[in-house]
Every structure is written in structure tokens, then in C-alpha cells.
Design a protein around this motif. Structure first.
Motif, PDB file in Angstrom:
ATOM      1  N   LEU A  84       1.889  -4.952  -8.254  1.00  0.00           N
ATOM      2  CA  LEU A  84       1.006  -4.915  -7.092  1.00  0.00           C
ATOM      3  C   LEU A  84       0.894  -3.458  -6.680  1.00  0.00           C
ATOM      4  O   LEU A  84       1.893  -2.819  -6.348  1.00  0.00           O
ATOM      5  CB  LEU A  84       1.588  -5.737  -5.950  1.00  0.00           C
TER       6      LEU A  84
ATOM      7  N   TYR B 111      -1.872  -6.518 -11.115  1.00  0.00           N
ATOM      8  CA  TYR B 111      -1.992  -6.297 -12.562  1.00  0.00           C
ATOM      9  C   TYR B 111      -0.930  -7.122 -13.263  1.00  0.00           C
ATOM     10  O   TYR B 111       0.204  -7.227 -12.784  1.00  0.00           O
ATOM     11  CB  TYR B 111      -1.791  -4.817 -12.907  1.00  0.00           C
TER      12      TYR B 111
ATOM     13  N   HIS C 271       0.164   0.612 -16.435  1.00  0.00           N
ATOM     14  CA  HIS C 271       0.079   1.296 -15.132  1.00  0.00           C
ATOM     15  C   HIS C 271       1.448   1.835 -14.722  1.00  0.00           C
ATOM     16  O   HIS C 271       1.543   2.910 -14.135  1.00  0.00           O
ATOM     17  CB  HIS C 271      -0.434   0.349 -14.045  1.00  0.00           C
TER      18      HIS C 271
ATOM     19  N   SER D  14       0.821  -1.207   0.000  1.00  0.00           N
ATOM     20  CA  SER D  14       0.000   0.000   0.000  1.00  0.00           C
ATOM     21  C   SER D  14       0.861   1.265   0.000  1.00  0.00           C
ATOM     22  O   SER D  14       0.400   2.318  -0.404  1.00  0.00           O
ATOM     23  CB  SER D  14      -0.947  -0.003   1.195  1.00  0.00           C
TER      24      SER D  14
ATOM     25  N   ASN E  59      -1.971  -0.556  -4.795  1.00  0.00           N
ATOM     26  CA  ASN E  59      -3.245  -0.208  -4.148  1.00  0.00           C
ATOM     27  C   ASN E  59      -4.115  -1.432  -3.892  1.00  0.00           C
ATOM     28  O   ASN E  59      -5.335  -1.397  -4.076  1.00  0.00           O
ATOM     29  CB  ASN E  59      -4.012   0.816  -4.980  1.00  0.00           C
ATOM     30  N   GLY E  60      -3.489  -2.536  -3.493  1.00  0.00           N
ATOM     31  CA  GLY E  60      -4.229  -3.756  -3.183  1.00  0.00           C
ATOM     32  C   GLY E  60      -4.653  -4.561  -4.389  1.00  0.00           C
ATOM     33  O   GLY E  60      -5.332  -5.575  -4.242  1.00  0.00           O
ATOM     34  N   ASN E  61      -4.269  -4.131  -5.592  1.00  0.00           N
ATOM     35  CA  ASN E  61      -4.632  -4.840  -6.816  1.00  0.00           C
ATOM     36  C   ASN E  61      -3.408  -5.479  -7.441  1.00  0.00           C
ATOM     37  O   ASN E  61      -2.288  -4.987  -7.286  1.00  0.00           O
ATOM     38  CB  ASN E  61      -5.257  -3.879  -7.830  1.00  0.00           C
TER      39      ASN E  61
ATOM     40  N   HIS F   9      -2.442 -12.762  -2.907  1.00  0.00           N
ATOM     41  CA  HIS F   9      -3.422 -12.401  -3.941  1.00  0.00           C
ATOM     42  C   HIS F   9      -3.993 -13.630  -4.637  1.00  0.00           C
ATOM     43  O   HIS F   9      -4.633 -13.513  -5.688  1.00  0.00           O
ATOM     44  CB  HIS F   9      -2.774 -11.476  -4.976  1.00  0.00           C
TER      45      HIS F   9
END
Length: 134
Positions: free
Chosen positions: A63, A69, A77, A6, A65-67, A50
Motif C-alpha cells: 500500500l 499493488y 515497487h 500516505s 500513495n493511496g494505491n 481498498h
């Protein structure tokens, strides 16, 4: 260094001397990104958090913001947060993933043919070395 995505986006990459990582470091003037090899225990821990097991080794995973990709979405991104004209690549997010990802996989498979293979790695500064999690 605590494993807290985070605070900083984490790029998981394949290999030890990765040209993409070197490219990002040169353009990440704010030192936003952290890095871990996909083969590391750190990456294994983060991926299992995850529920993402066994990523392809010719891959970049982000990784943030908690997502999680992967593939072309991860790359887009990342470039959006770098300095310089490379940010313009982010406009390709409008291209559907089913078109972007096969192109990403083709480039990943053929990257040494396209971009060459390095015979040496950069020597990281102490500040850069602190950005690697493994």
C-alpha cells in the motif's frame, strides 16, 4: 500507530517469520516501509479500505500513495526503494504482468524449496519493532 499509508508505504505479508520482510528490513536503511501480517486485523482494515478482500496468503501486498499493488508489481515497487544492487530488479517492470505474475506465484509456492525454511526469526530491535503495525 495510526493507519495512514500516505506517510509510509505498508507491506502486507504472509506469516509471522517472513524472510522477505527480513530481507527488506536489512536493505531499507531509511526505515521507509511499515509492515503488517496479512492475518492481522490491521491488514484486514487496510484491505477493506481498498475493497480488496481475501488475498492469497502466499502473497505480498504493498500500500503506497493511496494505491494497492500485488504480486510482482508490489515486489518491484519495493526493491526500487531499497539500497544496493537489488534496485536493479526494478527494470523488470518492462516485462508484462501476465508474464511476471505467474513467475511470482511459482516462486511464492516453492519458496521453501528454493530458499529453505528458517528455524528461527530475528529478534527485532525496538526501532524495528515500531515498524510493525499489528
Amino acid at each position: 500507530m495510526p493507519l495512514n499509508p500516505s506517510h509510509h508505504p505498508i507491506i502486507l505479508f504472509d506469516g509471522v517469520c517472513n524472510q522477505w520482510v527480513q530481507f527488506v528490513i536489512k536493505r531499507d536503511l531509511r526505515a521507509l516501509f511499515r509492515f503488517a501480517s496479512l492475518q492481522s486485523d490491521t491488514a484486514g482494515t487496510l484491505l477493506s479500505q481498498h475493497n480488496y478482500e481475501h488475498p492469497p496468503l502466499q502473497s505480498v501486498i504493498l500500500l503506497m500513495n493511496g494505491n494497492l499493488y500485488t504480486e510482482s508489481t508490489a515486489i518491484l515497487h519495493i526493491v526500487r526503494r531499497l539500497r544496493g544492487p537489488i534496485q536493479l530488479m526494478a527494470c523488470f517492470r518492462v516485462v508484462p504482468v501476465f508474464i511476471r505474475n505467474p513467475l511470482y506465484r511459482f516462486i511464492a509456492r516453492n519458496r521453501y524449496k528454493c530458499f529453505g525454511k528458517q528455524t528461527s526469526c530475528m529478534l527485532p530491535t525496538p526501532e524495528t519493532k515500531m515498524r510493525f503495525l499489528d
